[in-house]
Design a protein around this motif. Structure first.
Motif, PDB file in Angstrom:
ATOM      1  N   VAL A   1       4.624   5.912 -77.117  1.00 19.81           N
ATOM      2  CA  VAL A   1       4.154   7.288 -77.283  1.00 19.81           C
ATOM      3  C   VAL A   1       3.528   7.488 -78.654  1.00 19.81           C
ATOM      4  O   VAL A   1       2.473   8.113 -78.782  1.00 19.81           O
ATOM      5  CB  VAL A   1       5.318   8.279 -77.077  1.00 19.81           C
ATOM      6  CG1 VAL A   1       4.829   9.695 -77.262  1.00 19.81           C
ATOM      7  CG2 VAL A   1       5.942   8.106 -75.715  1.00 19.81           C
TER       8      VAL A   1
ATOM      9  N   GLU B   1      -0.256   8.634 -79.268  1.00 24.47           N
ATOM     10  CA  GLU B   1      -0.589   9.843 -80.025  1.00 24.47           C
ATOM     11  C   GLU B   1      -1.447   9.521 -81.237  1.00 24.47           C
ATOM     12  O   GLU B   1      -2.320  10.299 -81.630  1.00 24.47           O
ATOM     13  CB  GLU B   1       0.690  10.561 -80.451  1.00 24.47           C
ATOM     14  CG  GLU B   1       1.341  11.261 -79.272  1.00 24.47           C
ATOM     15  CD  GLU B   1       2.519  12.116 -79.682  1.00 24.47           C
ATOM     16  OE1 GLU B   1       2.759  12.255 -80.905  1.00 24.47           O
ATOM     17  OE2 GLU B   1       3.201  12.620 -78.778  1.00 24.47           O
TER      18      GLU B   1
ATOM     19  N   ASP C   1      -2.065  14.231 -80.070  1.00 22.79           N
ATOM     20  CA  ASP C   1      -0.787  14.454 -79.387  1.00 22.79           C
ATOM     21  C   ASP C   1      -0.915  15.182 -78.052  1.00 22.79           C
ATOM     22  O   ASP C   1       0.072  15.448 -77.395  1.00 22.79           O
ATOM     23  CB  ASP C   1       0.225  15.150 -80.308  1.00 22.79           C
ATOM     24  CG  ASP C   1      -0.366  16.398 -80.900  1.00 22.79           C
ATOM     25  OD1 ASP C   1      -1.497  16.724 -80.505  1.00 22.79           O
ATOM     26  OD2 ASP C   1       0.279  17.027 -81.751  1.00 22.79           O
ATOM     27  N   HIS C   2      -2.161  15.492 -77.629  1.00 23.53           N
ATOM     28  CA  HIS C   2      -2.263  16.146 -76.325  1.00 23.53           C
ATOM     29  C   HIS C   2      -2.306  15.140 -75.188  1.00 23.53           C
ATOM     30  O   HIS C   2      -2.238  15.503 -74.040  1.00 23.53           O
ATOM     31  CB  HIS C   2      -3.488  17.047 -76.281  1.00 23.53           C
ATOM     32  CG  HIS C   2      -4.739  16.335 -76.653  1.00 23.53           C
ATOM     33  ND1 HIS C   2      -5.176  16.279 -77.947  1.00 23.53           N
ATOM     34  CD2 HIS C   2      -5.606  15.627 -75.917  1.00 23.53           C
ATOM     35  CE1 HIS C   2      -6.286  15.569 -77.990  1.00 23.53           C
ATOM     36  NE2 HIS C   2      -6.567  15.157 -76.769  1.00 23.53           N
ATOM     37  N   VAL C   3      -2.474  13.863 -75.537  1.00 19.08           N
ATOM     38  CA  VAL C   3      -2.487  12.865 -74.473  1.00 19.08           C
ATOM     39  C   VAL C   3      -1.053  12.618 -74.057  1.00 19.08           C
ATOM     40  O   VAL C   3      -0.285  11.982 -74.750  1.00 19.08           O
ATOM     41  CB  VAL C   3      -3.146  11.566 -74.937  1.00 19.08           C
ATOM     42  CG1 VAL C   3      -2.978  10.490 -73.890  1.00 19.08           C
ATOM     43  CG2 VAL C   3      -4.601  11.808 -75.203  1.00 19.08           C
ATOM     44  N   ASP C   4      -0.688  13.185 -72.922  1.00 12.85           N
ATOM     45  CA  ASP C   4       0.711  13.090 -72.559  1.00 12.85           C
ATOM     46  C   ASP C   4       0.899  12.588 -71.143  1.00 12.85           C
ATOM     47  O   ASP C   4       1.952  12.673 -70.577  1.00 12.85           O
ATOM     48  CB  ASP C   4       1.398  14.438 -72.742  1.00 12.85           C
ATOM     49  CG  ASP C   4       0.628  15.535 -72.061  1.00 12.85           C
ATOM     50  OD1 ASP C   4       0.988  16.690 -72.192  1.00 12.85           O
ATOM     51  OD2 ASP C   4      -0.368  15.212 -71.380  1.00 12.85           O
ATOM     52  N   SER C   5      -0.160  12.072 -70.561  1.00 15.92           N
ATOM     53  CA  SER C   5       0.026  11.601 -69.192  1.00 15.92           C
ATOM     54  C   SER C   5       0.515  10.166 -69.197  1.00 15.92           C
ATOM     55  O   SER C   5       0.410   9.453 -70.196  1.00 15.92           O
ATOM     56  CB  SER C   5      -1.283  11.712 -68.422  1.00 15.92           C
ATOM     57  OG  SER C   5      -2.185  10.783 -68.934  1.00 15.92           O
ATOM     58  N   ALA C   6       1.061   9.806 -68.069  1.00 22.51           N
ATOM     59  CA  ALA C   6       1.591   8.448 -67.935  1.00 22.51           C
ATOM     60  C   ALA C   6       0.478   7.423 -68.147  1.00 22.51           C
ATOM     61  O   ALA C   6       0.719   6.316 -68.593  1.00 22.51           O
ATOM     62  CB  ALA C   6       2.212   8.273 -66.557  1.00 22.51           C
ATOM     63  N   ASP C   7      -0.772   7.855 -67.867  1.00 24.66           N
ATOM     64  CA  ASP C   7      -1.893   6.944 -68.017  1.00 24.66           C
ATOM     65  C   ASP C   7      -2.045   6.415 -69.424  1.00 24.66           C
ATOM     66  O   ASP C   7      -2.431   5.284 -69.638  1.00 24.66           O
ATOM     67  CB  ASP C   7      -3.193   7.650 -67.619  1.00 24.66           C
ATOM     68  CG  ASP C   7      -3.130   8.172 -66.213  1.00 24.66           C
ATOM     69  OD1 ASP C   7      -2.496   7.501 -65.386  1.00 24.66           O
ATOM     70  OD2 ASP C   7      -3.707   9.235 -65.958  1.00 24.66           O
TER      71      ASP C   7
ATOM     72  N   LEU D   1      10.519  14.473 -77.242  1.00 23.23           N
ATOM     73  CA  LEU D   1       9.065  14.637 -77.366  1.00 23.23           C
ATOM     74  C   LEU D   1       8.557  15.730 -76.446  1.00 23.23           C
ATOM     75  O   LEU D   1       7.721  16.546 -76.821  1.00 23.23           O
ATOM     76  CB  LEU D   1       8.360  13.333 -77.001  1.00 23.23           C
ATOM     77  CG  LEU D   1       8.275  12.293 -78.096  1.00 23.23           C
ATOM     78  CD1 LEU D   1       7.596  11.051 -77.555  1.00 23.23           C
ATOM     79  CD2 LEU D   1       7.503  12.840 -79.282  1.00 23.23           C
TER      80      LEU D   1
ATOM     81  N   ARG E   1       6.725  19.268 -77.352  1.00 26.96           N
ATOM     82  CA  ARG E   1       5.432  19.683 -76.799  1.00 26.96           C
ATOM     83  C   ARG E   1       5.519  21.074 -76.175  1.00 26.96           C
ATOM     84  O   ARG E   1       4.671  21.928 -76.368  1.00 26.96           O
ATOM     85  CB  ARG E   1       4.986  18.702 -75.735  1.00 26.96           C
ATOM     86  CG  ARG E   1       4.013  17.735 -76.309  1.00 26.96           C
ATOM     87  CD  ARG E   1       3.498  16.816 -75.246  1.00 26.96           C
ATOM     88  NE  ARG E   1       3.324  15.548 -75.892  1.00 26.96           N
ATOM     89  CZ  ARG E   1       3.877  14.427 -75.503  1.00 26.96           C
ATOM     90  NH1 ARG E   1       4.629  14.406 -74.440  1.00 26.96           N
ATOM     91  NH2 ARG E   1       3.669  13.331 -76.162  1.00 26.96           N
TER      92      ARG E   1
ATOM     93  N   TYR F   1     -10.590   3.864 -67.993  1.00 29.97           N
ATOM     94  CA  TYR F   1      -9.355   3.298 -67.461  1.00 29.97           C
ATOM     95  C   TYR F   1      -9.123   3.775 -66.027  1.00 29.97           C
ATOM     96  O   TYR F   1      -8.721   3.012 -65.160  1.00 29.97           O
ATOM     97  CB  TYR F   1      -8.187   3.690 -68.349  1.00 29.97           C
ATOM     98  CG  TYR F   1      -6.876   3.146 -67.851  1.00 29.97           C
ATOM     99  CD1 TYR F   1      -6.534   1.811 -68.051  1.00 29.97           C
ATOM    100  CD2 TYR F   1      -5.983   3.963 -67.163  1.00 29.97           C
ATOM    101  CE1 TYR F   1      -5.352   1.303 -67.586  1.00 29.97           C
ATOM    102  CE2 TYR F   1      -4.792   3.460 -66.694  1.00 29.97           C
ATOM    103  CZ  TYR F   1      -4.479   2.123 -66.902  1.00 29.97           C
ATOM    104  OH  TYR F   1      -3.309   1.627 -66.435  1.00 29.97           O
TER     105      TYR F   1
ATOM    106  N   THR G   1      -9.413  21.025 -75.094  1.00 32.75           N
ATOM    107  CA  THR G   1      -8.457  19.936 -74.919  1.00 32.75           C
ATOM    108  C   THR G   1      -7.660  20.122 -73.634  1.00 32.75           C
ATOM    109  O   THR G   1      -7.480  19.181 -72.860  1.00 32.75           O
ATOM    110  CB  THR G   1      -7.498  19.909 -76.118  1.00 32.75           C
ATOM    111  OG1 THR G   1      -8.273  19.816 -77.302  1.00 32.75           O
ATOM    112  CG2 THR G   1      -6.563  18.732 -76.025  1.00 32.75           C
TER     113      THR G   1
ATOM    114  N   ARG H   1      -5.762  14.429 -66.085  1.00 31.69           N
ATOM    115  CA  ARG H   1      -4.414  14.197 -65.582  1.00 31.69           C
ATOM    116  C   ARG H   1      -4.353  14.275 -64.063  1.00 31.69           C
ATOM    117  O   ARG H   1      -3.702  13.468 -63.421  1.00 31.69           O
ATOM    118  CB  ARG H   1      -3.439  15.216 -66.185  1.00 31.69           C
ATOM    119  CG  ARG H   1      -2.007  14.965 -65.730  1.00 31.69           C
ATOM    120  CD  ARG H   1      -1.042  15.946 -66.340  1.00 31.69           C
ATOM    121  NE  ARG H   1      -1.207  15.981 -67.782  1.00 31.69           N
ATOM    122  CZ  ARG H   1      -1.284  17.108 -68.474  1.00 31.69           C
ATOM    123  NH1 ARG H   1      -1.226  18.261 -67.871  1.00 31.69           N
ATOM    124  NH2 ARG H   1      -1.419  17.070 -69.784  1.00 31.69           N
TER     125      ARG H   1
ATOM    126  N   GLU I   1       5.660  14.235 -67.633  1.00 24.94           N
ATOM    127  CA  GLU I   1       5.140  14.268 -69.005  1.00 24.94           C
ATOM    128  C   GLU I   1       4.482  15.604 -69.300  1.00 24.94           C
ATOM    129  O   GLU I   1       4.396  16.030 -70.433  1.00 24.94           O
ATOM    130  CB  GLU I   1       4.104  13.150 -69.219  1.00 24.94           C
ATOM    131  CG  GLU I   1       4.680  11.763 -69.293  1.00 24.94           C
ATOM    132  CD  GLU I   1       4.858  11.165 -67.906  1.00 24.94           C
ATOM    133  OE1 GLU I   1       4.504  11.838 -66.919  1.00 24.94           O
ATOM    134  OE2 GLU I   1       5.371  10.049 -67.828  1.00 24.94           O
TER     135      GLU I   1
END
Lengths: 225, 420
Positions: free
Chosen positions: A172, A176, A181-187, B258, B262, B303, B330, B338, B383
């Motif tokens: 994580v 980040e 820090d907005h990238v929070d997906s499992a991807d 975490l 958030r 990806y 964002t 997502r 998440e």
């Protein structure tokens, strides 16, 4: 390298100090405005890490007084206040960086390293780790004097690793660091994996040893086994 | 329909019907009185006539007033009853038909049966009825209008504090954090109403402010302990002697903290937008920013093998604090990423008055109307904290933008446009 951690939350101050001490810095702590003010008056520091909300005063005030006394000290603000105005004000009074709580210690460490690089060498600097050399100004990476072309994110990733040698980095925190820090997906965690795979391949291709180790369930560690 | 209008209308309807009934009633009473008078006079005259013919003899010229009396020999029919009746008789001079009241009876004169009709002219009485009825009607009408006017003015004045209160309540806005100020009218009911509303609104405002303050303080104060947890966990994972289980537990703690942070930041941001704590609005080219953000997320796009298509026909500009513009973009972009599918598509279409971002994705599990609600999560990805679109909506609501969601054949589109 002497540092002062100004943070009223005892546990957090201890963690920061412990983490940075392991990196070879000499760290001192101050928990109140007065204590910090006194220490800054008595001693010289290369870098200070300041919380903005302090018992006995505002961290911004502290920075202003410090800037008048010794302009060369690097300043990183750590604050729970995330407002843009606070960030702007912080940078206006002369701080070098702004981190919002909660943050990753590895991220703080990377910022401190980057700050020190900028301070000491005005950005003209090379980072060496065994056979790997990084020119941070031109963003070029050499393995055994051979250039290896990295993508932007791979370069950032390598620099993050080099700032945190022998430290277990969580997936994580890496994600980040690379995407905010907005990238929070499992991807993003899978992306971290694919970036690390590419970086490792590119380094090894040029004859570097394999420094990247994965730690089960946590993330990765860069360093000699 | 306003209250005053309603009461006035009912009042008017009632009094007009009452007025009509009263007018008819009065007409009837006056008419009856006059008839009664005329008839009793006719009876008196009949007695006079009987006395007269008893003492004197009847000759045709005994009584000279025209149409006053008519004596004819006639046989009394069977079942005759002495009655009064209205009749019209022609006036000798003016040739007009004039109304008379007539009493007919049979009497023997000189041993011969005669029918006698004595009459009284009603012309004067009719005039009297007309005049009296007209006068009364006029008086009643004036009275009616007068009271109506008075009532109107009076209720207008009496209800004025009520309307005042109403207009102040209408203008009351919680977000302005200003107490509701109500006057103290003389009328006890209105005074009580105002007092109750005042107390209620004060309480609501207080609760509202407390709640806001609580959200903000709680979120803010939570940041430091969360930072502490994160820091300690990060130190802990540096330890080499962790077993697999311990690593797993630590990882769980780490992820939970975490997520909490958030969530916290999201709530804090929402509270700040609501409080309008962001200043220095600037004109921002949102299409350009959105495009940059999409290109910035290049790795994620690649990806997930997403096809990116950008149609920037003309720039869509808004006036927003830069930090909120950043947050808006964002959140829209990470939403589009997502919920996208591998091999999917993202389309950006920018017009001067509209900015649309579309992405392929699964069919919604919730109602589209719930999409912007807080903590409504799609696809159960843990998440995500489910605040992103609420933040987008909140920004739009507070800065005069409109956001619309549409879905056509698995293509989910969010369109921003300038609010009316």
């Amino acid at each position: 390298m002497k540092m002062l951690v100004v943070e009223d939350e005892q546990g957090l101050a201890e963690s920061i100090t412990a983490y940075l001490s392991k990196e070879g810095y000499r760290c001192e702590m101050a928990a109140t405005y007065q204590e910090a003010d006194e220490k800054l008056y008595l001693y010289e520091y290369d870098c200070i890490i300041v919380d903005l909300t302090l018992p006995g005063g505002d961290g911004l005030q502290l920075i202003e007084t410090l800037k008048k006394r010794s302009a060369s000290t690097g300043i990183i603000i750590i604050s729970a206040r995330n407002a843009l105005e606070d960030r702007i004000k912080g940078l206006e009074v002369g701080s070098d960086d702004y981190l919002t709580k909660p943050f990753h210690l590895s991220e703080l460490n990377a910022r401190v390293k980057s700050l020190i690089r900028r301070r000491n060498f005005g950005g003209h600097n090379e980072i060496h780790y065994h056979e790997i050399a990084v020119q941070s100004l031109s963003r070029k990476v050499f393995v055994k004097d051979q250039e290896t072309v990295l993508s932007r994110k791979e370069y950032d990733l390598l620099l993050y690793f080099l700032s945190n040698i022998d430290v277990a980095l969580t997936k994580v925190s890496i994600a980040e660091h690379l995407w905010g820090d907005h990238v929070d997906s499992a991807d993003s965690l899978d992306m971290v994996y694919s970036h690390i795979k590419n970086l490792r391949r590119k380094l090894i291709e040029k004859g570097s040893r394999d420094y990247i180790r994965s730690i089960y369930g946590i993330g990765y560690k860069f360093g000699e086994a | 329909m306003r209250l005053l209008e309603k009461t006035n209308r009912i009042y008017l309807l009632f009094s007009v019907s009452l007025y009509i009934v009263a007018a008819f009633g009065m007409y009837g009473i006056i008419k009856w009185l006059i008839y009664d008078e005329v008839e009793s006079r006719l009876l008196v005259e009949k007695r006079d006539f009987l006395v007269y013919i008893h003492h004197y003899d009847w000759k045709q010229d005994s009584y000279f007033v025209e149409n006053k009396i008519e004596v004819e020999p006639a046989r009394k029919p069977a079942h005759f009853k002495e009655t009064f009746k209205d009749t019209l008789i022609q006036d000798r001079y003016s040739q007009k038909m004039l109304p008379f009241r007539q009493l007919t009876f049979y009497v023997p004169i000189q041993d011969m049966e005669h029918r006698v009709a004595i009459r009284k002219s009603m012309i004067q009485s009719y005039r009297l009825i007309e005049v009296i009825t007209f006068t009364m009607a006029l008086m009643l009408g004036l009275l009616l209008l007068g009271t109506y006017w008075f009532q109107n003015r009076l209720s207008g004045r009496i209800w004025q504090p009520f309307y005042e209160t109403l207009s102040r309540i209408k203008n009351f806005d919680l977000a302005q954090k200003q107490k509701l100020q109500l006057p103290q009218p003389e009328i006890i009911e209105f005074k009580e109403l105002n007092e109750v509303i005042q107390r209620m609104s004060d309480k609501i405002l207080q609760d509202y402010l407390n709640l806001k303050e609580f959200t903000e303080n709680a979120s803010h104060e939570l940041q430091t302990p969360l930072a502490l947890i994160n820091a300690k966990v990060e130190q802990l994972i540096q330890s080499e002697q962790l077993t697999e289980n311990q690593t797993h537990w630590i990882q769980t703690i780490y992820e939970a903290s975490l997520r909490m942070s958030r969530l916290n930041q999201g709530l804090l941001l929402l509270a700040k937008i609501e409080n309008r704590q962001f200043i220095n609005e600037q004109v921002i080219n949102l299409s350009e920013e959105l495009q940059e953000k999409l290109l910035d997320m290049e790795e994620v796009v690649q990806y997930k093998q997403i096809t990116l298509s950008i149609h920037n026909e003309s720039p869509f500009t808004v006036s927003l604090p830069p930090v909120l513009a950043e947050s808006l973009i964002t959140n829209l972009v990470s939403n589009a990423l997502r919920h996208n599918v591998t091999g999917g598509e993202i389309r950006l279409h920018s017009l001067a008055d509209r900015l649309c971002l579309s992405n392929t994705g699964q069919i919604l599990q919730h109602q589209p109307s719930e999409l912007f609600s807080r903590f409504k999560k799609e696809g159960g990805s843990s998440e995500s904290v489910g605040l992103g679109l609420s933040i987008v909506k909140e920004i739009c609501d507070n800065y005069g933008l409109q956001i619309q969601y549409t879905e056509i054949n698995g293509m989910h589109t969010f369109c921003l446009s300038q609010g009316s």
